[in-house]
Structures are given as structure tokens and as C-alpha cells.
Scaffold this motif. Structure first.
Motif, PDB file in Angstrom:
ATOM      1  N   LEU A 161     122.662  67.287  50.397  1.00 52.90           N
ATOM      2  CA  LEU A 161     122.198  65.918  50.428  1.00 52.90           C
ATOM      3  C   LEU A 161     121.257  65.534  51.576  1.00 52.90           C
ATOM      4  O   LEU A 161     120.299  64.636  51.513  1.00 52.90           O
ATOM      5  N   LEU A 162     121.245  66.168  52.850  1.00 53.62           N
ATOM      6  CA  LEU A 162     120.549  66.034  53.824  1.00 53.62           C
ATOM      7  C   LEU A 162     119.312  66.408  53.815  1.00 53.62           C
ATOM      8  O   LEU A 162     118.489  66.419  54.866  1.00 53.62           O
ATOM      9  N   MET A 163     118.926  67.029  52.623  1.00 52.26           N
ATOM     10  CA  MET A 163     117.480  67.619  52.439  1.00 52.26           C
ATOM     11  C   MET A 163     116.613  66.448  52.132  1.00 52.26           C
ATOM     12  O   MET A 163     115.515  66.547  52.344  1.00 52.26           O
ATOM     13  N   VAL A 164     116.977  65.244  51.852  1.00 55.68           N
ATOM     14  CA  VAL A 164     116.186  64.033  51.455  1.00 55.68           C
ATOM     15  C   VAL A 164     115.146  63.628  52.224  1.00 55.68           C
ATOM     16  O   VAL A 164     113.967  63.472  51.998  1.00 55.68           O
ATOM     17  N   PRO A 165     115.394  63.208  53.406  1.00 56.01           N
ATOM     18  CA  PRO A 165     114.346  63.194  54.769  1.00 56.01           C
ATOM     19  C   PRO A 165     113.091  64.312  54.465  1.00 56.01           C
ATOM     20  O   PRO A 165     112.008  63.804  54.819  1.00 56.01           O
ATOM     21  N   ALA A 166     113.622  65.308  54.572  1.00 51.19           N
ATOM     22  CA  ALA A 166     112.446  66.451  54.578  1.00 51.19           C
ATOM     23  C   ALA A 166     111.686  66.559  53.270  1.00 51.19           C
ATOM     24  O   ALA A 166     110.565  66.527  53.523  1.00 51.19           O
ATOM     25  N   LEU A 167     112.104  66.070  52.249  1.00 49.67           N
ATOM     26  CA  LEU A 167     111.383  66.031  51.024  1.00 49.67           C
ATOM     27  C   LEU A 167     110.303  64.814  51.495  1.00 49.67           C
ATOM     28  O   LEU A 167     109.129  64.843  51.047  1.00 49.67           O
ATOM     29  N   ALA A 168     111.053  63.573  51.848  1.00 53.99           N
ATOM     30  CA  ALA A 168     110.184  62.329  52.127  1.00 53.99           C
ATOM     31  C   ALA A 168     109.114  62.861  53.018  1.00 53.99           C
ATOM     32  O   ALA A 168     107.822  62.355  52.940  1.00 53.99           O
ATOM     33  N   GLY A 169     109.450  63.302  54.118  1.00 59.05           N
ATOM     34  CA  GLY A 169     108.578  63.704  55.217  1.00 59.05           C
ATOM     35  C   GLY A 169     107.625  64.617  54.640  1.00 59.05           C
ATOM     36  O   GLY A 169     106.072  64.374  55.211  1.00 59.05           O
ATOM     37  N   SER A 170     107.543  65.468  54.097  1.00 58.85           N
ATOM     38  CA  SER A 170     106.520  66.479  53.431  1.00 58.85           C
ATOM     39  C   SER A 170     105.693  65.752  52.858  1.00 58.85           C
ATOM     40  O   SER A 170     104.229  66.200  52.724  1.00 58.85           O
ATOM     41  N   VAL A 171     105.810  64.685  51.865  1.00 60.56           N
ATOM     42  CA  VAL A 171     105.003  63.921  51.231  1.00 60.56           C
ATOM     43  C   VAL A 171     104.048  62.995  52.175  1.00 60.56           C
ATOM     44  O   VAL A 171     103.066  62.806  51.918  1.00 60.56           O
ATOM     45  N   LEU A 172     104.850  62.254  53.069  1.00 58.97           N
ATOM     46  CA  LEU A 172     104.119  61.181  53.748  1.00 58.97           C
ATOM     47  C   LEU A 172     102.989  61.988  54.547  1.00 58.97           C
ATOM     48  O   LEU A 172     102.060  61.268  54.812  1.00 58.97           O
ATOM     49  N   CYS A 173     103.201  63.051  54.930  1.00 50.29           N
ATOM     50  CA  CYS A 173     102.121  63.706  55.932  1.00 50.29           C
ATOM     51  C   CYS A 173     100.762  64.039  55.028  1.00 50.29           C
ATOM     52  O   CYS A 173      99.657  64.165  55.480  1.00 50.29           O
ATOM     53  N   LEU A 174     100.740  64.139  53.670  1.00 43.52           N
ATOM     54  CA  LEU A 174      99.948  64.678  52.940  1.00 43.52           C
ATOM     55  C   LEU A 174      98.465  63.762  52.911  1.00 43.52           C
ATOM     56  O   LEU A 174      97.223  64.166  53.138  1.00 43.52           O
ATOM     57  N   PRO A 175      98.776  62.206  52.900  1.00 45.45           N
ATOM     58  CA  PRO A 175      97.652  61.312  52.913  1.00 45.45           C
ATOM     59  C   PRO A 175      96.929  61.541  54.373  1.00 45.45           C
ATOM     60  O   PRO A 175      95.575  61.596  54.476  1.00 45.45           O
TER      61      PRO A 175
END
Length: 410
Positions: A161-175
């Protein structure tokens, strides 16, 4: 709060990556509880996260100096999260070490390129770098809360479950990467190296940050145990101490970037390290709940110089910004983990208090190393640029040019 959207997104992404640096120390009590690891064993886990990161950090910095690699941001974020997410899935000590090592490599790959991108997005502003660094502080602060909420509920088996921030962070940097690509095509994102390198000052600064790192990583690794010992509390006392250590960093980062608008960065760094000596002594020697006050003061003292050291390193080494960023943001931060096993072994042989005593000396060494460092000149490509838009986004001083800012102090 900055109105630069790219800096906000980069700061949030930085939080999502650095939560995994804080997660390693936050997982230590659970490894001890479920797997009966000794102090030396758990410090070896922290070392595994730090060692490969320490080795890989300058390599990634050198690579990004030769060629921009913005794709590293989402990829390294995923790697940082994946290692921590898998670390609780096996009782094998070797596999646990391997997992946290993968996370360390992800962290190593992220920092040099993200700092280069933040420098471009913030137009070289100290305030912009401060906000970017603040994201990392927030990630550190959230780590013990996140790990405790997940692992205390169902044990280490819930670590995926600790993977959740990584998934969010990888999306945030795209813009941000799309905006950077557009700026590069139009020529607005050009960052050709300019200025003369001051290698002697850069080495002194790097050694000062190494000493800082030993203090911070040493406290991060063992503070949860020490807080429980000194306050006679339980898991809540340990989690509170780590949260204060990490959250205080956010306060220190903001204070440091604000002070840099008025005084020389080197002078601020020196004063911060000198005052931190007394704060660390308080953590080691003052008993009872008062330890939390000294943990907060220590955190602020260690983080006031944090973002300033990044911009100082970039200005001392303007021809190799990626390398400078990688060393100050990554190598010298993670290299503190190398001292972890020594502290753990000393704690096993004597007591945790005696093992933490050498940490009092480290900020004093940082202060000594910074005493002879000059305030670097602002690179030419930044000095001539008007900063009206930048300051309206990041702080006071709108309409002042970089040349005027340099004359008045950073």
C-alpha cells in the motif's frame, strides 16, 4: 505560496519521492518488532538505502549535465516507491536489503534532474528552490504517519500500500515535463552553463553537508527508540518524535529561503549550524517530554541551510549544475547512512545515548568548514534576467533585476 504552477507540481512530486527516504527509518521499529532485528541489523537496512544512492547520485548528476533526462522523474519515482512497497513482503534480510537498495537508486536518479528542472522552472530563484525543497521536507514528515497508519494496522504484509505516493508523484511531474519540452522548443528553457567554477568552496560545502547528513540520518534511524527510552512512551512517542524531526524541516526550509532575501546565504548557513550544536546536545542529554522541543530546534537548525546549500552548490559549480545538485541534494544527504552501522554497533555495545553523543560534534564541523567560504557570484545568465515575474510568484522584491539583487545580497 508560489503561483508558479510548475514549482508547485515539482514540490508535490518531491514530497512523493522523499516520503520513501523517511519511510526507511519509519519502518525500522516494525522490522525490530516483527523480525527481532538488532540495532546493527536495522542500521544496515538504512545503509542499504543510502549506499547505492550515494554511489549513484553523482553518476546521475554527471549524466544529466551531459544530456537532459526529464523522463527520469516519473521512472525514478516509481522505483523509489516499488522498493519500499516490496520491503515488507519477505522475511529474508537479504531481500529486504535489496528492496530498500532499489528504492535508494530511485531516489538517487530523481534528485539531480529534478533540481535542474526546478532551477529552470524557478528561473534560479532561491525562493523557488526553497519551495521545491519544502516538498521533500513534507514527504519526510508524512513518512512516519503513513508507515504507522499502514503497517501498525496489518503488519509488514501491507507494505504494498506504500506504493500509492509513487503512483501519484509520477503523474504530477508529467505536466511539468510537457511545459519544459514546450519551453525548450521555443528557446525559453535554455540553460547553457556559464560562470567560473569554485571547486575549493564546493568541496568545503559538500563536506559540511556530509557532517549534516551524519547528524540527520543518525537521528532519523535511532530517534524513535531514543524517544521511547527517554519519555517512557510507546509507539506514539516514537512516531511523534520522527514526525517533529521531519516536520521541523519544513519550517527550517521556509525560514532559510526568507532569510536569503536579506543576508548572505553563507552567513545564514554558518549561524544555523552553530546553533544546531546546542540543539542536538539537548536531544541527547535532556530527559522527558522536553526532548521534543530540542528535536524541533535540531530539525529547524539542520534545514535552514538545506535549500540554500543547493543554490550555493549550483553557483559554486555553474558549469555542472546536475553534478552540484546531485551531490548536495543526494550524495551528501544519503552518505550519512554510512555512519549508521557504526552508531548501531556502538549502541549495542554501550548505550543508545553514548552512541548518539558524537552527533553533537557534526554540526560544529559543518560550521568550521563553512567559515572560509565566500558568497558566490550570481551566474551571468541569471544576473541579467529581470525577475519581476519570478518575485511576484515567489516573494517580495518585484521588479528588481538579478544584478541589483546580487548587490543587495541573495
Amino acid at each position: 505560496m508560489p503561483r508558479n504552477r510548475s514549482i508547485l507540481l515539482l514540490s508535490a512530486g518531491h514530497a512523493c519521492v522523499d516520503v520513501y527516504q523517511g519511510a526507511v527509518a519509519s519502518l525500522v521499529p516494525f522490522f525490530v518488532a516483527e523480525r527481532a532485528y538488532t540495532y546493527a541489523a536495522v542500521s544496515g537496512i538504512v545503509l542499504a538505502a543510502s549506499l547505492l544512492s550515494s554511489v549513484a547520485q553523482p553518476v546521475f548528476g554527471a549524466l544529466t549535465d551531459r544530456r537532459a533526462m526529464p523522463w527520469l522523474l516519473p521512472m525514478s519515482t516509481i522505483a523509489a516507491g516499488l522498493g519500499i512497497a516490496l520491503s515488507g513482503m519477505s522475511g529474508s534480510y537479504a531481500l529486504t536489503l535489496a528492496c530498500v537498495a532499489v528504492s535508494g537508486i530511485g531516489v538517487a536518479a530523481y534528485h539531480p534532474e529534478s533540481a535542474r528542472v526546478a532551477r529552470l522552472a524557478g528561473k534560479g530563484s532561491h525562493s523557488a528552490m526553497g519551495w521545491f525543497s519544502l516538498g521533500g521536507n513534507i514527504g519526510f514528515a508524512l513518512a512516519p504517519l503513513m508507515v504507522t497508519a499502514v503497517i501498525a494496522t496489518g503488519g509488514l504484509r501491507l507494505s504494498p500500500l506504500l506504493m500509492v505516493p509513487a503512483l501519484a508523484g509520477s503523474v504530477l511531474c508529467l505536466p511539468v515535463l510537457r511545459a519544459l519540452e514546450k519551453a525548450t522548443r521555443t528557446g525559453a528553457g535554455s540553460a547553457a552553463p556559464t560562470g567560473t567554477d569554485d571547486k575549493v568552496s564546493f568541496v568545503k560545502l559538500s563536506l559540511a553537508v556530509v557532517c549534516r547528513s551524519i547528524t540527520f540520518v543518525g537521528l532519523s534511524t535511532f530517534l524513535s527508540f531514543y524517544a521511547r527510552e527517554r519519555t517512557e512512551g510507546g509507539t506514539a512517542a516514537a512516531t511523534a518524535a520522527l514526525f517533529i524531526l521531519y516536520a521541523g524541516g519544513g519550517v527550517g526550509t521556509i525560514v532559510g529561503s526568507r532569510l536569503a532575501n536579506r543576508w548572505d546565504r553563507v552567513a545564514i548557513v554558518r549561524v544555523a549550524y552553530l546553533t544546531t550544536v546546542a540543539a542536538v546536545a539537548g536531544v541527547v542529554f535532556v530527559p522527558g517530554p522536553a526532548i521534543y522541543v530540542f528535536v524541533a530546534l535540531t530539525s529547524i537548525g539542520l534545514y535552514v541551510p538545506f535549500s540554500l546549500q543547493v543554490t550555493l552548490a549550483q553557483d559554486y559549480l555553474p558549469s555542472r549544475v546536475g553534478t552540484a545538485s546531485g551531490i548536495t541534494l543526494g550524495l551528501t544527504v544519503s552518505v550519512g547512512g554510512l555512519a549508521g552501522p557504526l552508531i548501531g554497533s556502538l549502541a549495542d555495545a554501550t548505550s543508545l545515548q553514548k552512541a548518539l553523543m558524537p552527533l553533537i560534534v557534526m554540526p560544529a564541523l559543518s560550521w568550521l568548514l563553512c567559515r572560509g567560504m565566500p558568497e558566490p557570484a550570481v551566474p551571468a545568465r541569471l544576473a541579467a534576467r529581470p525577475v519581476a515575474d519570478e518575485e511576484s510568484e515567489h516573494g517580495p522584491g518585484a521588479g528588481v533585476t538579478r544584478e541589483e539583487s546580487a548587490k543587495a545580497g541573495p
